[in-house]
Scaffold this motif. Structure first.
Motif, PDB file in Angstrom:
ATOM      1  N   GLN A 243       0.828  -1.205   0.000  1.00  0.00           N
ATOM      2  CA  GLN A 243       0.000   0.000   0.000  1.00  0.00           C
ATOM      3  C   GLN A 243       0.865   1.259   0.000  1.00  0.00           C
ATOM      4  N   ARG A 244       1.907   1.286   0.853  1.00  0.00           N
ATOM      5  CA  ARG A 244       2.793   2.454   0.903  1.00  0.00           C
ATOM      6  C   ARG A 244       3.502   2.660  -0.426  1.00  0.00           C
ATOM      7  N   TYR A 245       3.958   1.559  -1.007  1.00  0.00           N
ATOM      8  CA  TYR A 245       4.692   1.656  -2.273  1.00  0.00           C
ATOM      9  C   TYR A 245       3.790   2.205  -3.380  1.00  0.00           C
ATOM     10  N   THR A 246       2.563   1.692  -3.452  1.00  0.00           N
ATOM     11  CA  THR A 246       1.618   2.136  -4.476  1.00  0.00           C
ATOM     12  C   THR A 246       1.271   3.613  -4.301  1.00  0.00           C
ATOM     13  N   PHE A 277      13.495   6.444  -5.051  1.00  0.00           N
ATOM     14  CA  PHE A 277      12.818   7.748  -5.020  1.00  0.00           C
ATOM     15  C   PHE A 277      13.534   8.742  -5.940  1.00  0.00           C
ATOM     16  N   GLU A 278      14.846   8.741  -5.893  1.00  0.00           N
ATOM     17  CA  GLU A 278      15.615   9.679  -6.722  1.00  0.00           C
ATOM     18  C   GLU A 278      15.458   9.377  -8.203  1.00  0.00           C
ATOM     19  N   PRO A 285      14.614  12.055  -1.316  1.00  0.00           N
ATOM     20  CA  PRO A 285      13.472  12.120  -0.400  1.00  0.00           C
ATOM     21  C   PRO A 285      13.843  12.870   0.885  1.00  0.00           C
ATOM     22  N   SER A 286      12.861  13.479   1.494  1.00  0.00           N
ATOM     23  CA  SER A 286      13.095  14.155   2.767  1.00  0.00           C
ATOM     24  C   SER A 286      13.212  13.124   3.881  1.00  0.00           C
TER      25      SER A 286
END
Length: 430
Positions: A243-246, A277-278, A285-286
């Motif tokens: 879920q987080r990845y999506t 992320f990059e 990412p922060s």
């Protein structure tokens, strides 16, 4: 479920992953044993797996004499096939304490191993087959078998590692070759997996459990899903990760990415997310984005632990009601098994250790007109009819017993034959 993975550079893999007790303790060990036709040829069959023998096979050396086995070395050391029981079976066997289920599971794994070994093969490289993917079945392997009963998060999970060395003996050529596991992997996805679940489901039914087919193969019908979820912490972690990845990347993670999530430790998980992320957004990412995404990773083993401590962890994951439910389920199954055995014995099915008696049923239980009819028959014909009737009753008892264990096919077949017999008799009278 049966999963497959390759092990490269397998030296040390046994001590780090296989002999560590159920993934959670550094101070306790799980003892593995060697199996397979090639294990017999190497003088290992049935022996405990030692680090020396395991590491020797990892580098293509004889476990006793140190000589080279197959002609070519390979980066692949082992092929790890993991056979897992359905979650509900694991919960009842380990939390409910039903050792009968654990024994049934082990027996079904042995069958699965034999089927896997029958599909072992080697590549054919000679003549016109040079450089091709042609293979020859050998049906010969050497494998280290390790039994575990917990996930890294201490969920009850019966699973067995069948760690096949990258080695097979070809009887026709009298040589060692690298193991070609393609057929084994293909068959494990469907046929072998299906047979394993059918064998285990049948065993559960014979032990008094009611079952239901589902995506995992089958489950114990009377266990609530909420109890399974409470004992599936790793599965919950995986769902939340997906879920987080999506939500973060706008697409579902691939199977390979999910495998990384399962295997990564904290440092690797942090680096993997930052790199992803990059690449996806062109910026780093922060700190908040990193902390919100990387919340699960593969934990280290405990420095010390015991089975009692693990049992306590599992105990507290269930509510009082759920614990009572599991215990009640075991008692109900045991009672059904006893009732089934009593019915079987009452209906004329004699245990294997007792002689089979063909004594005909008492004539007083027969209908009066039948007894009168038999008086007019020769003694030889009467005895023959009585033997036939005894056999019929015995077969009927077998059919009823199998039906009570969840296998009604034989009973239905017997009923169909009886109806057909009556119809034929009626037609003759007409």
């Amino acid at each position: 479920m049966i999963t497959v993975s390759q092990i490269r550079g397998g030296k040390g893999y046994m001590s780090k992953h296989l002999s560590a007790n159920d993934y959670y303790s550094e101070n306790e060990t799980v003892i593995g044993h060697w199996h397979g036709k090639s294990a017999w040829a190497l003088g290992l069959e049935g022996q405990e797996v030692t680090a020396q023998a395991f590491d020797s096979l990892a580098i293509n050396r004889h476990p006793h004499y140190g000589g080279k086995l197959r002609p070519r070395d390979s980066k692949v050391s082992f092929h790890d096939f993991v056979v897992s029981a359905p979650k509900s079976v694991s919960v009842v066997a380990l939390v409910g304490g039903d050792e009968r289920l654990r024994e049934a599971y082990d027996h079904c794994v042995e069958k699965a191993f034999a089927r896997l070994e029958s599909f072992a093969a080697r590549r054919e490289r000679k003549g016109k087959f040079h450089g091709s993917e042609e293979y020859v079945r050998t049906g010969d392997t050497v494998a280290a078998v390790f039994k575990h009963d917990a996930s890294r998060l201490l969920d009850p999970q019966l699973h067995t590692h069948l760690v096949f060395a990258n080695l097979t003996w070809d009887q026709k050529t009298g040589q060692w070759f690298a193991l070609q596991p393609k057929l084994m992997a293909e068959e494990s996805k469907a046929w072998i997996r299906g047979r394993f679940y059918r064998d285990l489901e049948k065993a559960c039914q014979q032990l008094g459990y009611r079952t239901q087919r589902d995506y995992e193969g089958f489950r114990l019908l009377e266990m609530r899903k909420s109890t399974e979820v409470a004992m599936s912490q790793r599965a919950v972690q995986r769902q939340r990760f997906e879920q987080r990845y999506t939500q973060t990347f706008g697409r579902r993670p691939s199977k390979k990415r999910i495998e990384y999530f399962i295997k990564d430790r904290k440092g690797a998980a942090l680096k993997r997310f930052r790199d992803e992320f990059e690449v996806a957004f062109g910026t780093k990412p922060s700190a908040q984005q990193v902390s919100e995404f990387v919340v699960d990773w593969r934990s280290d083993k405990m420095a010390t632990s015991s089975k009692d401590q693990v049992a306590q962890v599992r105990h507290h994951r269930l509510t009082v009601e759920q614990r009572s439910e599991v215990q009640y389920l075991v008692k109900q199954a045991q009672e059904r098994e006893r009732e089934s055995q009593q019915k079987t014995n009452a209906q004329g099915i004699v245990p294997d250790n007792e002689p089979l008696s063909m004594t005909p049923p008492s004539i007083s239980k027969a209908k009066p007109f039948k007894a009168a009819k038999e008086k007019s028959m020769p003694p030889r014909v009467v005895k023959s009819n009585q033997r036939i009737e005894a056999i019929r009753r015995m077969k009927r008892g077998v059919a009823v017993a199998r039906a009570s264990q969840g296998h009604p096919a034989s009973l239905l077949a017997a009923q169909i034959r009886l109806v057909a017999k009556k119809n034929n008799a009626n037609q003759r009278r007409i």
